[in-house]
Design a protein around this motif. Structure first.
Motif, PDB file in Angstrom:
ATOM      1  N   GLY A   1       0.809  -1.207   0.000  1.00  0.00           N
ATOM      2  CA  GLY A   1       0.000   0.000   0.000  1.00  0.00           C
ATOM      3  C   GLY A   1       0.839   1.253   0.000  1.00  0.00           C
ATOM      4  O   GLY A   1       1.996   1.245   0.444  1.00  0.00           O
ATOM      5  N   LYS A   2       0.260   2.337  -0.495  1.00  0.00           N
ATOM      6  CA  LYS A   2       0.935   3.628  -0.508  1.00  0.00           C
ATOM      7  C   LYS A   2      -0.100   4.725  -0.325  1.00  0.00           C
ATOM      8  O   LYS A   2      -1.118   4.766  -1.018  1.00  0.00           O
ATOM      9  CB  LYS A   2       1.695   3.842  -1.814  1.00  0.00           C
ATOM     10  CG  LYS A   2       2.578   5.081  -1.831  1.00  0.00           C
ATOM     11  CD  LYS A   2       3.426   5.125  -3.087  1.00  0.00           C
ATOM     12  CE  LYS A   2       4.315   6.364  -3.107  1.00  0.00           C
ATOM     13  NZ  LYS A   2       5.263   6.376  -1.969  1.00  0.00           N
ATOM     14  N   SER A   3       0.136   5.604   0.635  1.00  0.00           N
ATOM     15  CA  SER A   3      -0.807   6.673   0.922  1.00  0.00           C
ATOM     16  C   SER A   3      -1.062   7.526  -0.321  1.00  0.00           C
ATOM     17  O   SER A   3      -0.132   7.864  -1.058  1.00  0.00           O
ATOM     18  CB  SER A   3      -0.277   7.563   2.049  1.00  0.00           C
ATOM     19  OG  SER A   3      -0.337   6.894   3.286  1.00  0.00           O
TER      20      SER A   3
ATOM     21  N   TRP B   1       8.394   7.466   6.309  1.00  0.00           N
ATOM     22  CA  TRP B   1       8.044   6.817   7.571  1.00  0.00           C
ATOM     23  C   TRP B   1       6.605   7.148   8.013  1.00  0.00           C
ATOM     24  O   TRP B   1       6.085   6.542   8.929  1.00  0.00           O
ATOM     25  CB  TRP B   1       9.017   7.224   8.672  1.00  0.00           C
ATOM     26  CG  TRP B   1       9.106   8.708   8.917  1.00  0.00           C
ATOM     27  CD1 TRP B   1       8.336   9.456   9.782  1.00  0.00           C
ATOM     28  CD2 TRP B   1      10.002   9.620   8.279  1.00  0.00           C
ATOM     29  NE1 TRP B   1       8.697  10.767   9.726  1.00  0.00           N
ATOM     30  CE2 TRP B   1       9.723  10.901   8.812  1.00  0.00           C
ATOM     31  CE3 TRP B   1      11.004   9.489   7.327  1.00  0.00           C
ATOM     32  CZ2 TRP B   1      10.416  12.040   8.414  1.00  0.00           C
ATOM     33  CZ3 TRP B   1      11.693  10.625   6.923  1.00  0.00           C
ATOM     34  CH2 TRP B   1      11.398  11.880   7.460  1.00  0.00           C
ATOM     35  N   LYS B   2       5.965   8.082   7.339  1.00  0.00           N
ATOM     36  CA  LYS B   2       4.576   8.419   7.642  1.00  0.00           C
ATOM     37  C   LYS B   2       3.601   7.731   6.680  1.00  0.00           C
ATOM     38  O   LYS B   2       2.391   7.925   6.783  1.00  0.00           O
ATOM     39  CB  LYS B   2       4.365   9.933   7.574  1.00  0.00           C
ATOM     40  CG  LYS B   2       5.099  10.719   8.638  1.00  0.00           C
ATOM     41  CD  LYS B   2       4.799  12.200   8.509  1.00  0.00           C
ATOM     42  CE  LYS B   2       5.511  13.010   9.586  1.00  0.00           C
ATOM     43  NZ  LYS B   2       5.228  14.467   9.457  1.00  0.00           N
ATOM     44  N   ASP B   3       4.120   6.932   5.768  1.00  0.00           N
ATOM     45  CA  ASP B   3       3.281   6.373   4.713  1.00  0.00           C
ATOM     46  C   ASP B   3       2.238   5.407   5.255  1.00  0.00           C
ATOM     47  O   ASP B   3       1.084   5.438   4.843  1.00  0.00           O
ATOM     48  CB  ASP B   3       4.153   5.674   3.660  1.00  0.00           C
ATOM     49  CG  ASP B   3       3.378   5.365   2.396  1.00  0.00           C
ATOM     50  OD1 ASP B   3       2.719   6.281   1.879  1.00  0.00           O
ATOM     51  OD2 ASP B   3       3.417   4.214   1.943  1.00  0.00           O
ATOM     52  N   LYS B   4       2.622   4.550   6.166  1.00  0.00           N
ATOM     53  CA  LYS B   4       1.681   3.577   6.729  1.00  0.00           C
ATOM     54  C   LYS B   4       1.209   4.052   8.095  1.00  0.00           C
ATOM     55  O   LYS B   4       1.993   4.227   9.015  1.00  0.00           O
ATOM     56  CB  LYS B   4       2.335   2.195   6.824  1.00  0.00           C
ATOM     57  CG  LYS B   4       2.562   1.539   5.471  1.00  0.00           C
ATOM     58  CD  LYS B   4       3.097   0.126   5.630  1.00  0.00           C
ATOM     59  CE  LYS B   4       3.225  -0.568   4.283  1.00  0.00           C
ATOM     60  NZ  LYS B   4       4.215   0.075   3.403  1.00  0.00           N
ATOM     61  N   LYS B   5      -0.094   4.217   8.235  1.00  0.00           N
ATOM     62  CA  LYS B   5      -0.674   4.651   9.492  1.00  0.00           C
ATOM     63  C   LYS B   5      -0.757   3.492  10.483  1.00  0.00           C
ATOM     64  O   LYS B   5      -0.668   3.682  11.688  1.00  0.00           O
ATOM     65  CB  LYS B   5      -2.056   5.250   9.242  1.00  0.00           C
ATOM     66  CG  LYS B   5      -2.038   6.388   8.241  1.00  0.00           C
ATOM     67  CD  LYS B   5      -3.401   7.011   8.044  1.00  0.00           C
ATOM     68  CE  LYS B   5      -3.763   7.907   9.205  1.00  0.00           C
ATOM     69  NZ  LYS B   5      -4.993   8.696   8.947  1.00  0.00           N
TER      70      LYS B   5
ATOM     71  N   ILE C   1      -2.258  -3.612   7.091  1.00  0.00           N
ATOM     72  CA  ILE C   1      -1.659  -2.312   6.833  1.00  0.00           C
ATOM     73  C   ILE C   1      -2.758  -1.321   6.486  1.00  0.00           C
ATOM     74  O   ILE C   1      -3.739  -1.664   5.834  1.00  0.00           O
ATOM     75  CB  ILE C   1      -0.603  -2.349   5.695  1.00  0.00           C
ATOM     76  CG1 ILE C   1      -1.249  -2.716   4.352  1.00  0.00           C
ATOM     77  CG2 ILE C   1       0.534  -3.292   6.029  1.00  0.00           C
ATOM     78  CD1 ILE C   1      -0.308  -2.525   3.160  1.00  0.00           C
ATOM     79  N   VAL C   2      -2.594  -0.082   6.946  1.00  0.00           N
ATOM     80  CA  VAL C   2      -3.512   1.006   6.628  1.00  0.00           C
ATOM     81  C   VAL C   2      -2.700   2.182   6.126  1.00  0.00           C
ATOM     82  O   VAL C   2      -1.699   2.571   6.753  1.00  0.00           O
ATOM     83  CB  VAL C   2      -4.343   1.428   7.856  1.00  0.00           C
ATOM     84  CG1 VAL C   2      -5.214   2.646   7.516  1.00  0.00           C
ATOM     85  CG2 VAL C   2      -5.206   0.282   8.354  1.00  0.00           C
ATOM     86  N   VAL C   3      -3.100   2.739   4.990  1.00  0.00           N
ATOM     87  CA  VAL C   3      -2.443   3.927   4.446  1.00  0.00           C
ATOM     88  C   VAL C   3      -3.471   5.046   4.325  1.00  0.00           C
ATOM     89  O   VAL C   3      -4.680   4.806   4.295  1.00  0.00           O
ATOM     90  CB  VAL C   3      -1.788   3.647   3.074  1.00  0.00           C
ATOM     91  CG1 VAL C   3      -0.665   2.628   3.220  1.00  0.00           C
ATOM     92  CG2 VAL C   3      -2.820   3.168   2.056  1.00  0.00           C
ATOM     93  N   GLY C   4      -2.980   6.275   4.242  1.00  0.00           N
ATOM     94  CA  GLY C   4      -3.861   7.427   4.254  1.00  0.00           C
ATOM     95  C   GLY C   4      -4.375   7.825   2.883  1.00  0.00           C
ATOM     96  O   GLY C   4      -3.931   7.304   1.853  1.00  0.00           O
ATOM     97  N   PRO C   5      -5.296   8.789   2.846  1.00  0.00           N
ATOM     98  CA  PRO C   5      -5.892   9.226   1.581  1.00  0.00           C
ATOM     99  C   PRO C   5      -5.006  10.164   0.770  1.00  0.00           C
ATOM    100  O   PRO C   5      -5.240  10.354  -0.422  1.00  0.00           O
ATOM    101  CB  PRO C   5      -7.164   9.943   2.035  1.00  0.00           C
ATOM    102  CG  PRO C   5      -6.830  10.466   3.397  1.00  0.00           C
ATOM    103  CD  PRO C   5      -5.928   9.428   4.020  1.00  0.00           C
ATOM    104  N   ASP C   6      -4.006  10.746   1.419  1.00  0.00           N
ATOM    105  CA  ASP C   6      -3.154  11.736   0.753  1.00  0.00           C
ATOM    106  C   ASP C   6      -1.701  11.280   0.729  1.00  0.00           C
ATOM    107  O   ASP C   6      -1.233  10.612   1.653  1.00  0.00           O
ATOM    108  CB  ASP C   6      -3.247  13.085   1.480  1.00  0.00           C
ATOM    109  CG  ASP C   6      -4.682  13.593   1.566  1.00  0.00           C
ATOM    110  OD1 ASP C   6      -5.375  13.569   0.528  1.00  0.00           O
ATOM    111  OD2 ASP C   6      -5.098  13.989   2.674  1.00  0.00           O
ATOM    112  N   LYS C   7      -1.000  11.670  -0.308  1.00  0.00           N
ATOM    113  CA  LYS C   7       0.419  11.337  -0.397  1.00  0.00           C
ATOM    114  C   LYS C   7       1.201  12.065   0.692  1.00  0.00           C
ATOM    115  O   LYS C   7       0.841  13.161   1.119  1.00  0.00           O
ATOM    116  CB  LYS C   7       0.968  11.720  -1.770  1.00  0.00           C
ATOM    117  CG  LYS C   7       0.441  10.870  -2.912  1.00  0.00           C
ATOM    118  CD  LYS C   7       1.100  11.246  -4.232  1.00  0.00           C
ATOM    119  CE  LYS C   7       0.596  10.356  -5.360  1.00  0.00           C
ATOM    120  NZ  LYS C   7       1.224  10.690  -6.666  1.00  0.00           N
ATOM    121  N   VAL C   8       2.263  11.427   1.142  1.00  0.00           N
ATOM    122  CA  VAL C   8       3.122  12.017   2.170  1.00  0.00           C
ATOM    123  C   VAL C   8       4.553  12.054   1.648  1.00  0.00           C
ATOM    124  O   VAL C   8       4.977  11.183   0.889  1.00  0.00           O
ATOM    125  CB  VAL C   8       3.056  11.224   3.492  1.00  0.00           C
ATOM    126  CG1 VAL C   8       1.667  11.305   4.093  1.00  0.00           C
ATOM    127  CG2 VAL C   8       3.441   9.768   3.273  1.00  0.00           C
TER     128      VAL C   8
END
Length: 330
Positions: free
Chosen positions: A65-67, A210-214, A199-206
């Motif tokens: 996954g990727k935010s 290290w912030k990619d996976k919530k 794994i959970v990723v966010g709705p916006d790119k980062v």
């Protein structure tokens, strides 16, 4: 008659050669016969992959996954390139359906693959090769796709879809835990249980990797991997409050820190560290008697925390006088 016999033998020979050639395409691939879900929370935009298998350390193989981009589950006889390549295609503007089609059409082992891709808008697509071990199927829905192979029965995938829809009130990660439990209750992997991942990723790119996976949790080898995954998720949630408490301490907002630490402690009352930092917050708000009561109970269980407390003034993490510190540590 002889010609017909020779023709029949030749056809069998050619069929055998073709089967061996196809099998050779996957001979070096890792197994990940499993059930999984890729999904999106329509409210938050977060995306998730949840997976369980009777195979060691299934997470790094299956879940990608990727935010701000999407999520991928690649399984059965795993082609691990499907993970990063699928995310790359989504990032380039491919729809999930186009990405699945592109990856599968360029893979000679396609008949043995199972693949699901979900994009940041919730659109999703999946593929189940005709030679995936039964029971094998996938089911696409609104903001989710569930897929499985080598299941005990054909009830697993429908049970997963139903659980996702029925648990819409839960946060996304907890919702997926409910889906995995439903799959297991319906029969699950015919071989049993061993590992799981979430794994959970966010709705916006980062920008910061290290912030990619919530959320990034793995159970590599356990007799009850989904239950263990559930426990880890609850622990992770508690430490989210601990992190907020730390931030509040850095900002000098002791009351806020006390609130966050207290919430974390209520979730895991036996965790000494959570109790310790709550006591520190109490001391920093001049509630020394309350702090001492907590510290004393902690020190009875582990003397190292007494030494830890004495080190905090130099680090600027506790604001008490020398006399007060002596009182807290006596």
């Amino acid at each position: 008659m002889m010609k017909q016999f020779l023709l029949f033998f030749a056809l069998i020979f050619i069929s055998t050669i073709n089967t061996k050639a196809q099998t050779a395409e996957i001979s070096g691939d890792a197994f990940a016969h499993t059930y999984s879900i890729v999904a999106r929370d329509a409210k938050t935009g977060e995306m998730v992959v949840g997976v369980q298998s009777h195979w060691f350390s299934v997470g790094p193989l299956v879940a990608w996954g990727k935010s701000g981009v999407g999520v991928v589950a690649t399984q059965s006889f795993v082609n691990p390139a499907f993970g990063p390549e699928g995310l790359k295609l989504l990032d380039q503007g491919y729809t999930p359906e186009e990405a699945v089609e592109s990856l599968i059409n360029n893979d000679e082992g396609r008949d043995f693959r199972q693949l699901a891709i979900l994009g940041k808008s919730g659109d999703n697509a999946a593929y189940t090769g005709q030679k995936c071990v039964a029971e094998a199927e996938h089911l696409n829905g609104d903001n989710f796709s569930v897929q499985a192979n080598m299941m005990l029965n054909d009830e697993v995938v429908p049970a997963m879809a139903e659980a996702f829809v029925e648990n819409a009130n839960l946060p996304l990660a907890e919702r997926v835990i409910a889906v995995l439990k439903a799959a297991q209750d319906a029969g699950g992997d015919i071989r049993g249980k061993q590992s799981a991942a979430l794994i959970v990723v966010g709705p916006d790119k980062v920008e910061e990797v290290w912030k990619d996976k919530k959320i990034d949790l793995r159970v590599d080898d356990h007799e009850n991997p989904i239950e263990e995954l559930d426990r880890l998720l609850k622990t992770a949630r508690a430490y989210e409050f601990m992190n907020r408490g730390d931030l509040a301490m850095e900002e000098g907002n002791v009351e806020k820190a006390l609130e966050e630490y207290g919430t974390a402690e209520s979730m895991f009352p036996d965790n000494l560290e959570m109790r310790f930092w709550k006591a520190v917050a109490l001391a920093n708000s001049d509630r020394l008697d309350e702090a001492k009561q907590i510290f004393d109970r902690i020190f009875e269980e582990d003397e190292n925390w007494r030494t830890m407390l004495k080190r905090l003034p130099k680090a600027g993490l506790i604001d008490v006088s020398e006399e007060e510190m002596e009182m807290l540590t006596e």
